[in-house]
Design a protein around this motif. Structure first.
Motif, PDB file in Angstrom:
ATOM      1  N   LYS A 131       0.977  -1.330  -0.028  1.00  0.00           N
ATOM      2  CA  LYS A 131      -0.004   0.009  -0.105  1.00  0.00           C
ATOM      3  C   LYS A 131       0.812   1.249   0.110  1.00  0.00           C
ATOM      4  CE  LYS A 131      -3.792   2.284   2.570  1.00  0.00           C
ATOM      5  NZ  LYS A 131      -4.708   2.241   3.647  1.00  0.00           N
ATOM      6  N   ASN A 132       1.963   1.171   0.792  1.00  0.00           N
ATOM      7  CA  ASN A 132       2.779   2.460   0.779  1.00  0.00           C
ATOM      8  C   ASN A 132       3.900   2.498  -0.369  1.00  0.00           C
ATOM      9  OD1 ASN A 132       2.658   3.904   3.649  1.00  0.00           O
ATOM     10  ND2 ASN A 132       2.342   2.003   4.025  1.00  0.00           N
ATOM     11  N   GLY A 133       3.627   1.612  -1.424  1.00  0.00           N
ATOM     12  CA  GLY A 133       4.625   1.512  -2.490  1.00  0.00           C
ATOM     13  C   GLY A 133       5.980   0.914  -2.199  1.00  0.00           C
ATOM     14  N   TYR A 134       6.142   0.307  -1.288  1.00  0.00           N
ATOM     15  CA  TYR A 134       7.652  -0.404  -1.013  1.00  0.00           C
ATOM     16  C   TYR A 134       7.616  -1.556  -1.851  1.00  0.00           C
ATOM     17  CZ  TYR A 134       7.667   3.299   2.729  1.00  0.00           C
ATOM     18  OH  TYR A 134       7.428   4.397   3.529  1.00  0.00           O
ATOM     19  N   LEU A 135       6.626  -2.380  -1.860  1.00  0.00           N
ATOM     20  CA  LEU A 135       6.751  -3.619  -2.517  1.00  0.00           C
ATOM     21  C   LEU A 135       5.676  -3.646  -3.681  1.00  0.00           C
ATOM     22  CD1 LEU A 135       7.250  -6.073   0.300  1.00  0.00           C
ATOM     23  CD2 LEU A 135       8.914  -5.429  -1.019  1.00  0.00           C
ATOM     24  N   ARG A 136       5.672  -4.516  -4.689  1.00  0.00           N
ATOM     25  CA  ARG A 136       4.663  -4.869  -5.734  1.00  0.00           C
ATOM     26  C   ARG A 136       4.888  -6.358  -6.001  1.00  0.00           C
ATOM     27  NH1 ARG A 136       5.418  -1.539 -10.788  1.00  0.00           N
ATOM     28  NH2 ARG A 136       7.208  -2.695 -11.174  1.00  0.00           N
ATOM     29  N   VAL A 145      11.009  -5.181  -4.700  1.00  0.00           N
ATOM     30  CA  VAL A 145      11.015  -4.148  -3.982  1.00  0.00           C
ATOM     31  C   VAL A 145      11.390  -2.893  -4.999  1.00  0.00           C
ATOM     32  CG1 VAL A 145      12.652  -2.910  -2.311  1.00  0.00           C
ATOM     33  CG2 VAL A 145      12.249  -5.385  -2.260  1.00  0.00           C
ATOM     34  N   LEU A 146      10.465  -1.698  -4.646  1.00  0.00           N
ATOM     35  CA  LEU A 146      10.536  -0.571  -5.274  1.00  0.00           C
ATOM     36  C   LEU A 146      11.544   0.514  -4.757  1.00  0.00           C
ATOM     37  CD1 LEU A 146       6.759  -0.460  -5.557  1.00  0.00           C
ATOM     38  CD2 LEU A 146       8.211  -1.191  -7.418  1.00  0.00           C
ATOM     39  N   PRO A 147      11.543   1.539  -5.597  1.00  0.00           N
ATOM     40  CA  PRO A 147      12.831   2.544  -5.092  1.00  0.00           C
ATOM     41  C   PRO A 147      12.407   3.256  -3.671  1.00  0.00           C
ATOM     42  CG  PRO A 147      12.423   2.663  -7.517  1.00  0.00           C
ATOM     43  CD  PRO A 147      11.567   1.753  -7.202  1.00  0.00           C
ATOM     44  N   ALA A 148      11.112   3.319  -3.410  1.00  0.00           N
ATOM     45  CA  ALA A 148      10.720   3.905  -2.197  1.00  0.00           C
ATOM     46  C   ALA A 148      10.964   2.851  -1.045  1.00  0.00           C
ATOM     47  CB  ALA A 148       9.183   4.497  -2.241  1.00  0.00           C
ATOM     48  N   GLY A 149      10.877   1.690  -1.551  1.00  0.00           N
ATOM     49  CA  GLY A 149      11.038   0.549  -0.392  1.00  0.00           C
ATOM     50  C   GLY A 149      12.371   0.365  -0.339  1.00  0.00           C
ATOM     51  N   GLU A 150      13.463   0.712  -1.115  1.00  0.00           N
ATOM     52  CA  GLU A 150      14.970   0.323  -1.027  1.00  0.00           C
ATOM     53  C   GLU A 150      15.240   1.437   0.109  1.00  0.00           C
ATOM     54  OE1 GLU A 150      17.036   0.782  -4.510  1.00  0.00           O
ATOM     55  OE2 GLU A 150      16.200  -1.191  -5.257  1.00  0.00           O
ATOM     56  N   ILE A 151      14.608   2.700  -0.027  1.00  0.00           N
ATOM     57  CA  ILE A 151      14.873   3.766   0.823  1.00  0.00           C
ATOM     58  C   ILE A 151      14.439   3.403   2.481  1.00  0.00           C
ATOM     59  CG2 ILE A 151      14.733   6.264   1.571  1.00  0.00           C
ATOM     60  CD1 ILE A 151      14.187   6.646  -1.466  1.00  0.00           C
ATOM     61  N   TRP A 152      13.092   2.845   2.428  1.00  0.00           N
ATOM     62  CA  TRP A 152      12.564   2.761   3.696  1.00  0.00           C
ATOM     63  C   TRP A 152      13.410   1.635   4.276  1.00  0.00           C
ATOM     64  CZ3 TRP A 152      10.093  -1.630   5.917  1.00  0.00           C
ATOM     65  CH2 TRP A 152       9.375  -1.332   6.882  1.00  0.00           C
ATOM     66  N   LEU A 153      13.748   0.401   3.618  1.00  0.00           N
ATOM     67  CA  LEU A 153      14.529  -0.565   4.132  1.00  0.00           C
ATOM     68  C   LEU A 153      16.058  -0.183   4.813  1.00  0.00           C
ATOM     69  CD1 LEU A 153      13.603  -3.399   1.608  1.00  0.00           C
ATOM     70  CD2 LEU A 153      12.797  -3.327   3.934  1.00  0.00           C
ATOM     71  N   ARG A 154      16.494   0.712   3.966  1.00  0.00           N
ATOM     72  CA  ARG A 154      17.647   1.293   4.537  1.00  0.00           C
ATOM     73  C   ARG A 154      17.546   1.772   5.853  1.00  0.00           C
ATOM     74  NH1 ARG A 154      19.092   1.932  -1.002  1.00  0.00           N
ATOM     75  NH2 ARG A 154      18.269   4.353  -0.989  1.00  0.00           N
ATOM     76  N   THR A 155      16.518   2.692   6.116  1.00  0.00           N
ATOM     77  CA  THR A 155      16.317   3.120   7.732  1.00  0.00           C
ATOM     78  C   THR A 155      16.136   1.841   8.639  1.00  0.00           C
ATOM     79  OG1 THR A 155      13.815   3.021   7.759  1.00  0.00           O
ATOM     80  CG2 THR A 155      15.006   4.801   6.668  1.00  0.00           C
ATOM     81  N   LEU A 156      15.979   0.838   8.103  1.00  0.00           N
ATOM     82  CA  LEU A 156      16.061  -0.557   9.252  1.00  0.00           C
ATOM     83  C   LEU A 156      17.406  -1.067   8.987  1.00  0.00           C
ATOM     84  CD1 LEU A 156      12.507  -1.994   8.618  1.00  0.00           C
ATOM     85  CD2 LEU A 156      13.251  -0.758  10.393  1.00  0.00           C
ATOM     86  N   GLY A 157      18.342  -0.674   8.226  1.00  0.00           N
ATOM     87  CA  GLY A 157      19.800  -1.488   8.078  1.00  0.00           C
ATOM     88  C   GLY A 157      19.584  -2.562   7.199  1.00  0.00           C
TER      89      GLY A 157
END
Length: 238
Positions: A131-136, A145-157
């Motif tokens: 829903k947040n556009g992180y995965l499809r 994994v979408l570009p926005a997801g790559e960024i969000w996942l990096r915040t989790l290490g």
């Protein structure tokens, strides 16, 4: 029997209730001694030894020796995936758990499925990531994994570029998919390291901490009130 090569031989190994209970007890990826597995299956240690030998010979379990002790674990993620899909047809939890027991409710809400997050929470997290556009979902087996997801996942290490494609796993209690594979493993580990989740010491259940609920809502828009059958949610972790 050694390394069964036919469908019927493997099916026969899984079909016996005590062996099915042993496989479920190892579903979170841990390695456990025979005594604990005998207790989980409600059988004697002698009977457990016989079943364990058959499961090892059949390629479903692996045995690790440390000193005088032997520890058993699933032979691999492929075994967990096979059991998960079979459980989607007829839940194996009924073998060892009463349908409405507190433990069964906790496992339905959130549990480990071979080191990734499953249950209502696992499905809700997966749907929120989409829903947040992180995965499809790119087919009926994988997520991209979408570009926005790559960024969000990096915040989790988590560096998703180093991982294999995210796999979909059919959740046997919810009858829909949650994130599995290497990304699923990394997500569960990151959630636990960040203090959002806490794994139970005695079962496959996963507890959500107060910090976890706050972060799931802030970062993924997940509210506990939105989850199905929330009245069955176990107590928050302390």
């Amino acid at each position: 029997m050694s390394n069964p090569s036919t469908f019927t031989e493997v099916a026969a190994l899984i079909a016996e209730p005590a062996r099915a209970a042993i496989l479920l007890a190892l579903f979170d990826g841990r390695a456990l001694p025979a005594g604990e597995l005998a207790f989980a299956a409600s059988i004697t240690p002698q009977t457990a030894s016989t079943h364990l030998a058959k499961l090892v010979a059949g390629g479903l379990l692996a045995c690790e020796t440390q000193g005088r002790h032997r520890y058993y674990r699933l032979a691999g993620a492929h075994v967990a995936q096979a059991i998960e899909y079979l459980s989607a047809i007829a839940p194996l939890s009924a073998i060892v758990l009463k349908p409405q027991s507190r433990e069964a409710q906790g496992l339905r809400f959130a549990r480990c499925c071979y080191n990734h997050l499953a249950g209502q929470l696992g499905v809700a997290v997966s749907q929120a990531l989409e829903k947040n556009g992180y995965l499809r979902a790119i087919d009926d087996k994988h997520f991209e994994v979408l570009p926005a997801g790559e960024i969000w996942l990096r915040t989790l290490g988590i560096d998703s570029r180093t991982l294999k494609p995210a796999r979909q796993c059919l959740d046997w209690t919810e009858r829909t998919h949650h994130v599995a594979g290497s990304l699923g493993v990394q997500l569960l580990s990151a959630f636990c390291d960040a203090g959002w989740l806490r794994r139970s010491k005695d079962s496959r259940a996963v507890l959500v901490t107060p910090k976890g609920w706050a972060q799931f809502k802030a970062q993924l828009g997940l509210d506990p009130r939105d989850l199905e059958n929330l009245e069955h949610k176990p107590a928050l972790a302390g």
